[in-house]
Design a protein around this motif. Sequence first.
Motif, mmCIF file in Angstrom:
data_model
loop_
_atom_site.group_PDB
_atom_site.id
_atom_site.type_symbol
_atom_site.label_atom_id
_atom_site.label_comp_id
_atom_site.label_asym_id
_atom_site.label_seq_id
_atom_site.Cartn_x
_atom_site.Cartn_y
_atom_site.Cartn_z
ATOM 1 N N LYS A 4 -35.324 21.329 4.511
ATOM 2 C CA LYS A 4 -36.213 20.895 3.875
ATOM 3 C C LYS A 4 -35.753 20.541 2.347
ATOM 4 O O LYS A 4 -36.137 19.491 1.763
ATOM 5 N N ILE A 5 -34.897 21.400 1.833
ATOM 6 C CA ILE A 5 -34.257 20.747 0.554
ATOM 7 C C ILE A 5 -33.455 19.692 0.779
ATOM 8 O O ILE A 5 -33.563 18.698 -0.207
ATOM 9 N N LYS A 6 -32.718 19.505 1.624
ATOM 10 C CA LYS A 6 -32.073 18.209 1.989
ATOM 11 C C LYS A 6 -32.985 17.151 2.128
ATOM 12 O O LYS A 6 -32.805 16.024 1.571
ATOM 13 N N PHE A 7 -34.179 17.228 2.767
ATOM 14 C CA PHE A 7 -35.004 16.255 3.036
ATOM 15 C C PHE A 7 -35.680 15.639 1.562
ATOM 16 O O PHE A 7 -35.500 14.670 1.461
ATOM 17 N N ILE A 8 -35.917 16.707 0.751
ATOM 18 C CA ILE A 8 -36.738 16.438 -0.463
ATOM 19 C C ILE A 8 -35.621 15.735 -1.160
ATOM 20 O O ILE A 8 -36.055 14.524 -1.929
ATOM 21 N N LEU A 9 -34.449 16.214 -1.307
ATOM 22 C CA LEU A 9 -33.366 15.332 -1.950
ATOM 23 C C LEU A 9 -33.068 14.059 -1.483
ATOM 24 O O LEU A 9 -33.111 13.037 -2.245
#
Length: 155
Positions: A4-9
């Motif tokens: 999720k963090i990678k996706f938002i980034l």
Amino acid sequence: MMNKIKFILNVSLAAVMLLLMDPRSFYGLGFHEWAGLIIGLFFLLHKALNWTWIKKVTMGFIKRCPRRARLNYVLDVLLLVGMFLMIFSGIAIAKTIDFSWLNLGGSHMFWRVMHTSSSYITLALFGIHLGLHWKWVVQRFNFKKDKKWQKKLAS
């Protein structure tokens, strides 16, 4: 959670890259310059979050490594070079942030051409990168739970 963090980034990087393509259209040149520096930091964060993959592929690049992993690796190296050239040349031509203390030299035209050229090439590379990771992007949106999307993705 990490995905999720990678996706938002990743979404943030893509959106800001598109906004930065015209320095005078969004919030002006000042925003363009500061956001360009910040996106460089986010790009480094993106690489840090994927460090395990980078290390694994680097160690196995010469040995048996899947063709797709090699392609992604080469593309990532080109993106890293492109980002470096964009940021470095952007620093050389900055007008709202004073980097004169760096004494980079070179003509303004040289740095402008490098900045524009590396920006367009890097944007194209980002598009290819996104295309190669499209399945991952679609999975983050959970389209796979929707039967209509499953049929569309399968065809």
